[in-house]
Structure formats: C-alpha cells, structure tokens
Scaffold this active site. Structure first.
Site, PDB file in Angstrom:
ATOM      1  N   GLU A 318      49.241  42.658  51.947  1.00 61.04           N
ATOM      2  CA  GLU A 318      48.944  42.324  50.545  1.00 61.04           C
ATOM      3  C   GLU A 318      47.858  43.263  50.005  1.00 61.04           C
ATOM      4  OE1 GLU A 318      50.139  37.777  50.475  1.00 61.04           O
ATOM      5  OE2 GLU A 318      48.226  37.984  51.496  1.00 61.04           O
ATOM      6  N   CYS A 411      49.369  29.405  47.526  1.00 61.74           N
ATOM      7  CA  CYS A 411      48.108  29.746  46.861  1.00 61.74           C
ATOM      8  C   CYS A 411      48.264  29.958  45.357  1.00 61.74           C
ATOM      9  CB  CYS A 411      47.492  30.989  47.499  1.00 61.74           C
ATOM     10  SG  CYS A 411      48.636  32.375  47.685  1.00 61.74           S
TER      11      CYS A 411
HETATM   12  O1  FUB Z   1      44.789  33.938  52.530  1.00 63.03           O
HETATM   13  C1  FUB Z   1      44.787  32.981  51.507  1.00 63.03           C
HETATM   14  C2  FUB Z   1      45.721  33.401  50.408  1.00 63.03           C
HETATM   15  O2  FUB Z   1      47.040  33.523  50.906  1.00 63.03           O
HETATM   16  C3  FUB Z   1      45.436  34.769  49.828  1.00 63.03           C
HETATM   17  O3  FUB Z   1      44.511  34.765  48.798  1.00 63.03           O
HETATM   18  C4  FUB Z   1      46.769  35.184  49.369  1.00 63.03           C
HETATM   19  O4  FUB Z   1      46.843  36.558  49.156  1.00 63.03           O
HETATM   20  C5  FUB Z   1      47.653  34.714  50.471  1.00 63.03           C
HETATM   21  O5  FUB Z   1      47.637  35.623  51.515  1.00 63.03           O
HETATM   22 ZN    ZN Z   2      48.582  33.591  45.684  1.00 65.79          ZN
END
Ligand code: FUB
Ligand code: ZN
Length: 648
Positions: A318, A411
C-alpha cells in the site's frame, strides 16, 4: 483578476469561542494563523452526501460490526460472551472506534434517539473490554494471551489506541459526556507509563508500525489540557525513522520526519504521521517540523498525487511508489489515504493560512475520497483505480475494483463515515481579521465576534456562489476571504451592484469593508470543461488527456458507450467539449460530452508490436464520448472505466 503572492499572516493564538465543533480544536497557544469556523449546511451537493451518510451508512454500522464480529470480540474480552475471536487483523477494534467517532459527529447534527442509544451501548462494550491497567486490544487480549507491545511492527496496539482516543474526543466534544473519554485517557495513561526515551525510566523505547496515535494524542491534549499527551505525541513522532522497528519505510521507520525529502512507504501511515507533525508544529511552534511538513506536502503533490487527489501507487505494501509513478489500472489510491490527506492538508491550511492546501482538499473530497462510497451509501471501494480495462477479470476481495458491502479489512467505510459526518469542519476558518471560505456549500458560515454569512450555490454544477451578510459588527471592518481554486481561469466578483476587481493573492480573494446585514457578494467561478494533461514524466498517461470541470474529474464508463470497449477510444482534442446537465442520471450530474473516435486497430496477427508509426492514423468511427464525474462511477452495471483518454 490577477494572481499575486503576499507575505505570511500572523498567528491567531487562542480558541475561537464559536468555532467549529470538529476533529481539530486548536490549543490556547497554537501558532496556527487560522482556526476552524462553524458551518451549517442546508442544501446542495454535500448535504445530499451527508444525508446518505446519516440515514444509511452510519445506521448500518452497528449491524455490520455485529455480523463482522467486532462487537462480539469486545463482549468476549469483557467476559460477557463465549466463543472465538472473530476477524483477521489485530486492528479490528478500530472499525468500532471509527464508527463511534462518525456517530459522535453525527450526534452534533441532531439526535434521532436511536443513534445515541447505539452509541451508549457500544461505548459500554468498549469500556467493558478495557483491562484494569487501561490496556485495550481485543486481539492481544484474546488471541495473544494478553501480551502487550511485543509486536510493535504489526500489532497496531497504538494505532487502535489512536482511533479510540479520536472517537472519545469526538464524543466528549459533542456531548460533553465523559464515558468514552475516561476509557481513552486510561489507555493513554497506560501508554504514557510504558513508552519513553531510554533515560526516561519507562520500559519501552518504541513506536507503532502504523502511526495514528500521534495525531490523536495531540487532540487529547487539546481536549483535556494535559501537556503530557502532547509530549508523548512529540516523542512518538520523533522516534520514527531511527530503526526501532528495523528501518522499513512501510512502518515510517526509514528516516526521521524532519529529514525526509519525499513521502514514502505505506501511504496511510505516512499521512497520519504527517498530520501529527503538522499538529505538533501548530501547538509547539516547532519550525523544523513545519518546514518538513511543507516540503513533504510539496513533494507529494508535485510527484506522487493522482489527478483525483488519490495517493498510493502500489498494491504491494500500500505504498506511495516512486516520483511520477502514477499508474491507472493499478493505482492503489486507498480511500483511507484520501481521508488522511484531507486531515493533513487541513492542519496545514490552519497552520499557514495558505489556500493551496484547501485546493488539494477540494480535489480530494470531490474525487478520490467520494468515489470510495456508493451513491446509496451501502457499498464501498477500498482501492480507487483510474482505469478498469475492457475484459477486466476482478479478483474480488478487499482490493476489488467493484463495490463491496464490507471488507475483511474494513478500515475505509467507517473512515468515510467519520469524514462525512464532520465535513463542515473542513470548510471555513476565521482569524481576528475575518472569515475565510475554503469550500463552497449552501449554508451558514459563522466566525467569531458576531460574523455570520449565508451562502447559496449549486456548486459544483454551477459556478455562481452568492453570499449574504446576516450578522456583522456595525462599527469595524473585517475581511471576507474567498478561495479561488487553482483550476479556475476566470473569476468575477460583484459586491452589491458593483464589480470588484481586487487581486487574487496566493489563491485568496480578500474583500475588506465595514459590512452591513443584507450586503451581497456574488462570486462567479467559470466552470468551462477543460482537458488536462499530466507532467510529461508520468509515463502512464503520456499522450492522454483527462476531462475536468470545476473541481470534478471526469471518466468514461462502458455503459454509456455501447457498441465496443473503452480501450480503443480516442478523444479529439480539437473539438469543443459540451456540457449536459442530467438530473435523471446518477442522482443528478452534469456530464461532459466530447468528440472521439473508436480506433481502427489493425489485426496484429499473433504479435501486438510493430514498427513505430511516424504519422499516427487518425481514422476510425466517430463516437460521442459521455463523461461522468469520477465520484459517481461504479454505481451502475459492472464494466470498464477510464479517466485518462488517449489523444491519438
Ligand atoms: O493497517 C491498518 C489499515 O489497514 C491501514 O491504514 C490500511 O491501509 C489497511 O492496511
Ligand atoms: Zn482504508
């Protein structure tokens, strides 16, 4: 009107007594030059989006959290249920906290009874799950035998604490009630007793692999006045980048914030960390952190931001990716990253008073952020690509290019809910000299000392924005500052019957006078549709243009172009773009119609490569291209989509 630059304004200092009740409330010593001002929306584009959030998305939260197991985990940790921990990640508690935060901001808009009851019930579950020492993380309590802070790289314990704190601050700020704030403080105190520099006598010198607690602790300081929360936030921000977690960019541990030259690593983590850096610069006057924040914001916007305001080029980790690495179909652009970008930019806007931060907020809100939720408020996108190819095979799962009801890693949906529920907080500010309008919505903008104006507009569909002064001090002048978006090439203003031709300075058009109730100002932002090209270093879109109108990025969807795919479409840049208002389409949108062709692509035989063409063919069947706002894509049948359109 001409655009010029001016010298920086001076800090506003104290808290605005009629300021916005929202996620950022400046402390009494804040060095920000602006403070958030209150806005009450009463019509228009964003009111519609907020009503969908209030009537559909937020009310569905408790049931979704129940069926996904999040609430069950809290009961389990409290010893009030039997069974196994449910969920795939150590941070599932944050889905509950973000929903609580959204619900709390929503309560500020009025209480429908039912929502408050759900909030109270869920706060009870959270409080019940907290350990006597203040610690709270159902994954570690239930799955890891109660171990604490042994896996800082991936455990997300402080990330969870951060979201709990933000929810608690929201609940306290809106309702004045202490229940959730007490839980959050107890956890923050436990964290404070455990983490510190080696010479502090505290057992752990460490950081969380996912920043979030830092900005939350600053807000806890602002809410409670307890300086040690601010100090703890400063400690965490500065311990990033020293290899405490092995030095990975993924965990924001590769370089200290103060030394970084570009945004790197996991986009959401980077952006939450930078929101905290901006918070600290605001509260402590730390000039080095401010400079770093400004430098990184500039680097991000010039080299790593998609046209939609979306951030994050890599699915893997990511991650932001390299400068100018801005792919289309593999764009990651997590919805949470767009939200984090808004949070950071707003803090920078308040700190500096500069309009460019709100330019990016506008672009992000209308495009990269809003695409994350369906028009009906029931389905979501976690990643926000800028292209879905003809013949796309969707892998499903969280990173699908098709809208999904909920995610294993959920999330984004409650993050969207909390931003929409607190949206009015990001729209306007005030200082001792007057009121600044950052975003244009129909409603009432209120600043300190008896200043209130009403705004009527059908923005972003129409560019006419009319203000009427409703309350004003009778005996002293003040300045109405209107942000002129960077995309706008033609801006006109009338004050009463007269046209006003003051300069646009650093993106602000400032009108100073002694106002009287009933005074009218009309801002006209020309909304001609336009073709946009990217920096030539963005290889992914070389030879392409995108259609934009006002703050909206447009895209083509397959469903509007029967008879063939989108990948063989070419836009004719020599022909004018036309605008069609379509109240019947996608909840009412303005479409942009362009002339194009469906390319004659010769059968390549078995090999799709050949000699370079010195004079590209211009043939092909003429086609009318209908572009819709990007935020509204993926609300009809599945199909291809593209933002960037080849020109030959
Ligand atoms: O790791 C917690 C959340 O899940 C992150 O902010 C998102 O990018 C996803 O990976
Ligand atoms: Zn998210």
């Amino acid at each position: 009107m001409s655009r010029t630059s001016s010298s920086p304004p001076t800090p506003v200092g104290s808290v605005d007594p009629v300021g916005s009740v929202g996620p950022v409330r400046l402390g009494p010593d804040a060095r920000a030059v602006l403070r958030p001002a209150a806005v009450g929306l009463d019509a228009g584009f964003w009111l519609t989006r907020r009503e969908v959030n209030a009537r559909t998305s937020i009310p569905q939260g408790p049931e979704l959290l129940e069926s996904a197991g999040n609430l069950h985990n809290l009961r389990l940790a409290a010893g009030a249920a039997e069974g196994e921990f449910r969920g795939a990640y150590p941070f599932v508690d944050t889905d509950v906290y973000k929903w609580l935060e959204a619900a709390a901001w929503q309560l500020a808009q009025g209480n429908d009874g039912d929502l408050e009851a759900h909030v109270d019930r869920i706060i009870g579950l959270v409080a019940g799950a907290q350990q006597p020492d203040g610690y709270l993380n159902t994954w570690f309590q239930l799955v890891k035998g109660g171990e604490q802070y042994q896996d800082l790289r991936w455990g997300h314990e402080l990330y969870c604490a951060g979201h709990l704190i933000q929810a608690a601050v929201a609940h306290h700020r809106v309702t004045g009630r202490p229940e959730l704030l007490d839980v959050a403080r107890k956890f923050a105190d436990q964290v404070d007793s455990v983490f510190g520099l080696p010479d502090s006598g505290k057992p752990i010198d460490g950081i969380d692999g996912h920043p979030e607690v830092e900005t939350a602790l600053v807000e806890l300081y602002r809410e409670t006045g307890e300086r040690r929360y601010l100090d703890l936030a400063a400690y965490f921000v500065d311990r990033h980048g020293h290899g405490l977690l092995g030095g990975e960019a993924y965990c924001q541990d590769h370089v200290p914030v103060r030394e970084a030259t570009n945004v790197e690593g996991h986009a959401v983590r980077q952006l939450y960390l930078l929101a905290a850096a901006a918070d600290l610069a605001t509260e402590t006057g730390d000039a080095e952190l401010r400079t770093a924040s400004e430098r990184l914001w500039h680097a991000m916007t010039t080299t790593k931001t998609h046209l939609t305001g979306g951030l994050g080029a890599h699915h893997e980790e990511e991650d932001f990716g390299d400068p100018y690495e801005l792919p289309n179909e593999r764009a990651y652009c997590e919805t949470c990253a767009a939200i984090a970008s808004v949070q950071w930019s707003w803090r920078m806007a308040l700190l500096t008073g500069e309009a460019r931060y709100s330019d990016l907020i506008e672009r992000t809100l209308y495009n990269g952020f809003l695409a994350g939720v369906s028009l009906d408020g029931e389905r979501w996108l976690y990643v926000n690509p800028l292209q879905v190819r003809d013949g796309h095979t969707d892998p499903g799962g969280d990173q699908s290019a098709r809208r999904t009801r909920w995610f294993r890693c959920a999330c984004c949906p409650p993050n969207v809910m909390r931003l929409l529920a607190s949206l009015e907080h990001y729209l306007a500010s005030s200082d001792d000299g007057g009121l600044q309008i950052h975003q244009y919505v129909s409603g009432r903008y209120t600043a300190a000392e008896g200043i209130a104006i009403r705004c009527e507009t059908d923005y972003p569909w129409h560019g006419s924005i009319a203000f009427t002064v409703e309350e004003t001090p009778a005996d002293r002048p003040w300045t109405l500052s209107l942000r002129v978006p960077r995309w706008c090439r033609d801006v006109r203003v009338r004050c009463g019957e007269e046209s006003y031709d003051g300069p646009v300075e650093d993106g602000w058009l400032r009108i100073e006078r002694t106002w009287a109730p009933g005074d009218r100002v009309v801002l006209e932002l020309a909304l001609e549709p336009r073709l946009t090209a990217a920096d030539p270093r963005v290889d992914a879109v070389r030879g392409c243009v995108a259609i934009e109108r006002g703050p909206l990025v447009y895209c083509l969807e397959q469903i509007d172009h029967p008879g063939g795919g989108l990948d063989d479409m070419v836009v004719d840049t020599t022909r004018p773009l036309a605008v069609k208002h379509r109240p019947d389409l996608l909840g009412g949108v303005t479409t942009v119609v362009a002339a194009g062709r469906r390319r004659d692509i010769p059968d390549p035989g078995w090999w799709p490569y050949g000699p370079a063409d010195s004079s590209p063919r211009q043939g092909g069947e003429p086609v009318e291209l209908t572009a819709i706002p990007y935020y509204a894509w993926a609300n009809r049948e599945d199909g291809s989509m593209r933002v960037w359109l080849p020109t030959s």
